[in-house]
Design a protein around this motif. Structure first.
Motif, PDB file in Angstrom:
ATOM      1  N   ALA A 110       0.823  -1.219   0.000  1.00 17.06           N
ATOM      2  CA  ALA A 110       0.000   0.000   0.000  1.00 17.06           C
ATOM      3  C   ALA A 110       0.852   1.262   0.000  1.00 17.06           C
ATOM      4  O   ALA A 110       0.317   2.371   0.064  1.00 17.06           O
ATOM      5  N   GLY A 111       2.166   1.100  -0.054  1.00 17.56           N
ATOM      6  CA  GLY A 111       3.044   2.265  -0.087  1.00 17.56           C
ATOM      7  C   GLY A 111       3.186   2.964   1.248  1.00 17.56           C
ATOM      8  O   GLY A 111       3.681   4.088   1.316  1.00 17.56           O
ATOM      9  N   ARG A 112       2.772   2.301   2.327  1.00 17.82           N
ATOM     10  CA  ARG A 112       2.873   2.948   3.643  1.00 17.82           C
ATOM     11  C   ARG A 112       4.205   2.631   4.317  1.00 17.82           C
ATOM     12  O   ARG A 112       4.521   3.173   5.374  1.00 17.82           O
ATOM     13  N   LEU A 113       4.955   1.693   3.744  1.00 16.49           N
ATOM     14  CA  LEU A 113       6.315   1.388   4.193  1.00 16.49           C
ATOM     15  C   LEU A 113       7.156   1.140   2.949  1.00 16.49           C
ATOM     16  O   LEU A 113       6.627   0.707   1.917  1.00 16.49           O
ATOM     17  N   ASN A 114       8.469   1.398   3.059  1.00 14.42           N
ATOM     18  CA  ASN A 114       9.355   1.042   1.953  1.00 14.42           C
ATOM     19  C   ASN A 114       9.325  -0.455   1.724  1.00 14.42           C
ATOM     20  O   ASN A 114       9.168  -1.237   2.665  1.00 14.42           O
ATOM     21  N   LYS A 115       9.484  -0.840   0.460  1.00 11.21           N
ATOM     22  CA  LYS A 115       9.471  -2.265   0.141  1.00 11.21           C
ATOM     23  C   LYS A 115      10.761  -2.924   0.622  1.00 11.21           C
ATOM     24  O   LYS A 115      11.860  -2.448   0.342  1.00 11.21           O
ATOM     25  N   ALA A 116      10.605  -3.984   1.373  1.00  5.99           N
ATOM     26  CA  ALA A 116      11.748  -4.763   1.862  1.00  5.99           C
ATOM     27  C   ALA A 116      11.212  -6.104   2.337  1.00  5.99           C
ATOM     28  O   ALA A 116      10.005  -6.279   2.517  1.00  5.99           O
ATOM     29  N   ASP A 117      12.095  -7.043   2.567  1.00  4.49           N
ATOM     30  CA  ASP A 117      11.676  -8.375   3.007  1.00  4.49           C
ATOM     31  C   ASP A 117      11.186  -8.316   4.461  1.00  4.49           C
ATOM     32  O   ASP A 117      11.967  -8.041   5.365  1.00  4.49           O
ATOM     33  N   PRO A 118       9.897  -8.570   4.699  1.00  2.00           N
ATOM     34  CA  PRO A 118       9.348  -8.420   6.056  1.00  2.00           C
ATOM     35  C   PRO A 118      10.011  -9.354   7.063  1.00  2.00           C
ATOM     36  O   PRO A 118      10.212  -8.978   8.224  1.00  2.00           O
ATOM     37  N   ARG A 119      10.338 -10.564   6.628  1.00  2.00           N
ATOM     38  CA  ARG A 119      10.940 -11.518   7.553  1.00  2.00           C
ATOM     39  C   ARG A 119      12.304 -11.027   8.032  1.00  2.00           C
ATOM     40  O   ARG A 119      12.618 -11.079   9.219  1.00  2.00           O
ATOM     41  N   HIS A 120      13.096 -10.545   7.117  1.00  4.30           N
ATOM     42  CA  HIS A 120      14.411 -10.035   7.516  1.00  4.30           C
ATOM     43  C   HIS A 120      14.275  -8.746   8.318  1.00  4.30           C
ATOM     44  O   HIS A 120      15.121  -8.435   9.158  1.00  4.30           O
ATOM     45  N   MET A 121      13.192  -8.034   8.087  1.00  2.19           N
ATOM     46  CA  MET A 121      12.929  -6.847   8.900  1.00  2.19           C
ATOM     47  C   MET A 121      12.675  -7.264  10.348  1.00  2.19           C
ATOM     48  O   MET A 121      13.207  -6.654  11.286  1.00  2.19           O
ATOM     49  N   ILE A 122      11.911  -8.305  10.543  1.00  2.00           N
ATOM     50  CA  ILE A 122      11.667  -8.800  11.903  1.00  2.00           C
ATOM     51  C   ILE A 122      12.972  -9.287  12.530  1.00  2.00           C
ATOM     52  O   ILE A 122      13.270  -8.992  13.692  1.00  2.00           O
ATOM     53  N   PHE A 123      13.783 -10.002  11.744  1.00  2.00           N
ATOM     54  CA  PHE A 123      15.094 -10.421  12.259  1.00  2.00           C
ATOM     55  C   PHE A 123      15.902  -9.214  12.728  1.00  2.00           C
ATOM     56  O   PHE A 123      16.566  -9.263  13.775  1.00  2.00           O
ATOM     57  N   ALA A 124      15.870  -8.152  11.954  1.00  2.00           N
ATOM     58  CA  ALA A 124      16.670  -6.962  12.281  1.00  2.00           C
ATOM     59  C   ALA A 124      16.192  -6.338  13.588  1.00  2.00           C
ATOM     60  O   ALA A 124      17.001  -5.883  14.397  1.00  2.00           O
ATOM     61  N   ILE A 125      14.893  -6.326  13.788  1.00  2.00           N
ATOM     62  CA  ILE A 125      14.371  -5.759  15.042  1.00  2.00           C
ATOM     63  C   ILE A 125      14.759  -6.660  16.218  1.00  2.00           C
ATOM     64  O   ILE A 125      15.206  -6.185  17.264  1.00  2.00           O
ATOM     65  N   TRP A 126      14.607  -7.965  16.037  1.00  2.00           N
ATOM     66  CA  TRP A 126      15.023  -8.893  17.096  1.00  2.00           C
ATOM     67  C   TRP A 126      16.489  -8.701  17.449  1.00  2.00           C
ATOM     68  O   TRP A 126      16.848  -8.548  18.620  1.00  2.00           O
ATOM     69  N   SER A 127      17.342  -8.738  16.435  1.00  3.16           N
ATOM     70  CA  SER A 127      18.781  -8.746  16.706  1.00  3.16           C
ATOM     71  C   SER A 127      19.247  -7.437  17.320  1.00  3.16           C
ATOM     72  O   SER A 127      19.998  -7.442  18.299  1.00  3.16           O
ATOM     73  N   THR A 128      18.802  -6.318  16.785  1.00  5.75           N
ATOM     74  CA  THR A 128      19.284  -5.037  17.317  1.00  5.75           C
ATOM     75  C   THR A 128      18.827  -4.818  18.747  1.00  5.75           C
ATOM     76  O   THR A 128      19.596  -4.320  19.572  1.00  5.75           O
ATOM     77  N   THR A 129      17.609  -5.197  19.063  1.00  4.81           N
ATOM     78  CA  THR A 129      17.116  -4.949  20.422  1.00  4.81           C
ATOM     79  C   THR A 129      17.700  -5.958  21.415  1.00  4.81           C
ATOM     80  O   THR A 129      18.144  -5.575  22.499  1.00  4.81           O
ATOM     81  N   GLN A 130      17.711  -7.236  21.034  1.00  7.78           N
ATOM     82  CA  GLN A 130      18.218  -8.252  21.955  1.00  7.78           C
ATOM     83  C   GLN A 130      19.713  -8.101  22.196  1.00  7.78           C
ATOM     84  O   GLN A 130      20.235  -8.544  23.214  1.00  7.78           O
ATOM     85  N   HIS A 131      20.394  -7.459  21.265  1.00  8.76           N
ATOM     86  CA  HIS A 131      21.827  -7.206  21.422  1.00  8.76           C
ATOM     87  C   HIS A 131      22.128  -6.526  22.750  1.00  8.76           C
ATOM     88  O   HIS A 131      23.148  -6.827  23.389  1.00  8.76           O
ATOM     89  N   TYR A 132      21.238  -5.651  23.191  1.00  6.80           N
ATOM     90  CA  TYR A 132      21.507  -4.889  24.406  1.00  6.80           C
ATOM     91  C   TYR A 132      21.325  -5.737  25.666  1.00  6.80           C
ATOM     92  O   TYR A 132      21.777  -5.350  26.737  1.00  6.80           O
ATOM     93  N   ALA A 133      20.707  -6.897  25.529  1.00 10.57           N
ATOM     94  CA  ALA A 133      20.673  -7.839  26.658  1.00 10.57           C
ATOM     95  C   ALA A 133      21.786  -8.869  26.501  1.00 10.57           C
ATOM     96  O   ALA A 133      22.620  -9.034  27.391  1.00 10.57           O
ATOM     97  N   ASP A 134      21.833  -9.526  25.338  1.00  9.62           N
ATOM     98  CA  ASP A 134      22.733 -10.654  25.154  1.00  9.62           C
ATOM     99  C   ASP A 134      24.205 -10.226  25.180  1.00  9.62           C
ATOM    100  O   ASP A 134      25.060 -10.949  25.677  1.00  9.62           O
ATOM    101  N   PHE A 135      24.506  -9.091  24.605  1.00 18.43           N
ATOM    102  CA  PHE A 135      25.893  -8.614  24.523  1.00 18.43           C
ATOM    103  C   PHE A 135      26.146  -7.458  25.473  1.00 18.43           C
ATOM    104  O   PHE A 135      27.024  -6.628  25.234  1.00 18.43           O
ATOM    105  N   ASP A 136      25.391  -7.421  26.548  1.00 21.64           N
ATOM    106  CA  ASP A 136      25.461  -6.313  27.495  1.00 21.64           C
ATOM    107  C   ASP A 136      26.889  -6.001  27.950  1.00 21.64           C
ATOM    108  O   ASP A 136      27.298  -4.838  27.987  1.00 21.64           O
ATOM    109  N   VAL A 137      27.641  -7.038  28.273  1.00 25.24           N
ATOM    110  CA  VAL A 137      29.023  -6.824  28.734  1.00 25.24           C
ATOM    111  C   VAL A 137      29.822  -6.069  27.683  1.00 25.24           C
ATOM    112  O   VAL A 137      30.566  -5.131  28.000  1.00 25.24           O
TER     113      VAL A 137
END
Lengths: 210, 210
Positions: free
Chosen positions: B148-175
């Motif tokens: 619908a043109g409300r978001l840039n076209k990109a692979d939704p699954r990899h978008m979810i991966f990117a959100i998971w990885s960037t946010t969880q990084h601050y817990a998993d790699f806290d040290v």
DNA sequence: ATAGAGTTTTATCAAACAGTCAATTTCCGT
DNA sequence: ACGGAAATTGACTGTTTGATAAAACTCTAT
């Protein structure tokens, strides 16, 4: 004067140490330091445990040898970020190379992840000195690009974290990635899909221009 | 007919199981399943090992109880992604909530990371069914927004991966995060800095409009 | 207060664990 | 082919680990 009589290695020694380190990488990258056993590594290397301990006297020595060997390789892509290059291609290159490392050296990535997850007891000093030093230096470079209007303004350190986390995700969470993508999209092409997505994300973002 | 005579729990049972699970979360999230020991968990829970094994007969039972309890909480933010909402605020909210989970439940995040790192032997089925199902469903929603043109076209699954990885990084790699940021920037403010950065990254990207 | 369920402890086990040692076998330069 | 260094092995040690059994203790509903 030969003050550093480095004992030259025999053929067998070279071969066996390589076999041991390879088997140890398998074990440590999956189970972490405590979870991996010397027996397991010896079996993977195709030799008896006493023979393995003839080459590395303690379990910890194998682990430290692995970590040492790993570090240079691991930091090289960031080190080669070139201040005098164009920001966009430099970034694109950095992301691409980090993603290639996840594809080509997943065990090394997992070993590192395991070490950090466990609180990095064995490399804490290195994180605070060498790694921090490198990130500080390259953050300056990136901040310079931003100040010059060649990149959007954002925190360079968190930008580096984002590149690390998104790319390493494809090695560290590989099982999950493949499970979610399924047999069709989870094949070898997943790294190309990831590369395409990450380029879009990091350069364009997701909000349409309007 | 009472075909499921769920034995009602006593006060002591409730308290002790909670103490055990809390101590087990400490141990498993750092050392993984194999690396953590029952003695260690018992000590953390302030009871003897046989007493602990009176509540959970096997080490694996403790681990599985933890994973079960974790899953609903962990998937809830993605589940509440609302098809009928505005894409941009929905995304912003999802990222924010995942980041808050890293801040408030770092042990849970690390437990999950450890399990996946080890090849997810205990939750592989769940990844291929429940998790894949949820991601498939929400990917459709996101793909709809993109079409619908409300978001840039990109692979939704990899978008979810990117959100998971960037946010969880601050817990998993806290040290690592704290080591790199140093004492000044590595304090409690790091999650706010991260939130600001991730919003910029995911919405605007890094390439200037020009 | 007391009986019985629920809880805790002591003692113990077999297996797995990291690491040692002395004895044997293999390798390799001469 | 031989001698010494390098490599390998089997047998072993002390400790840790996950788990069990039975006895002793505590709580709680009546």
């Amino acid at each position: 004067m030969d003050h550093n009589p480095e004992p030259r290695k025999t053929r067998i020694q070279t071969e066996n140490e390589a076999r041991i380190l390879d088997a140890a990488l398998d074990a440590f990258s999956i189970h972490g330091f405590r979870g991996a056993t010397v027996d397991q590594i010896a079996e993977g290397a195709g030799m008896s445990k006493p023979n393995l301990l003839y080459y590395f006297r303690r379990k910890q020595d194998i682990y430290e040898a692995l970590i040492d060997r790993l570090l240079d390789t691991w930091l090289e892509p960031l080190e080669s970020l070139n201040e005098n290059g164009d920001p966009i291609p430099e970034l694109r290159m950095y992301i691409r190379r980090k993603l290639e490392m996840s594809r080509d050296f997943p065990r090394e990535s997992r070993l590192f992840a395991n070490e950090i997850l466990q609180g990095a007891p064995r490399i804490e000093t290195m994180l605070e000195t060498r790694l921090k030093g490198l990130v500080d230096e390259k953050s300056q470079v990136i901040a310079g690009w931003m100040k010059a209007g060649r990149l959007n303004k954002a925190d360079p350190r968190h930008m580096i974290f984002a590149i690390w986390s998104t790319t390493q995700h494809y090695a560290d969470f590989d099982v999950q990635v493949r499970a979610v993508l399924g047999p069709d999209r989870g094949g070898d092409g997943r790294f190309e899909d990831a590369a395409r997505f990450l380029e879009t994300l990091f350069l364009e973002g997701l909000k349409p221009r309007a």
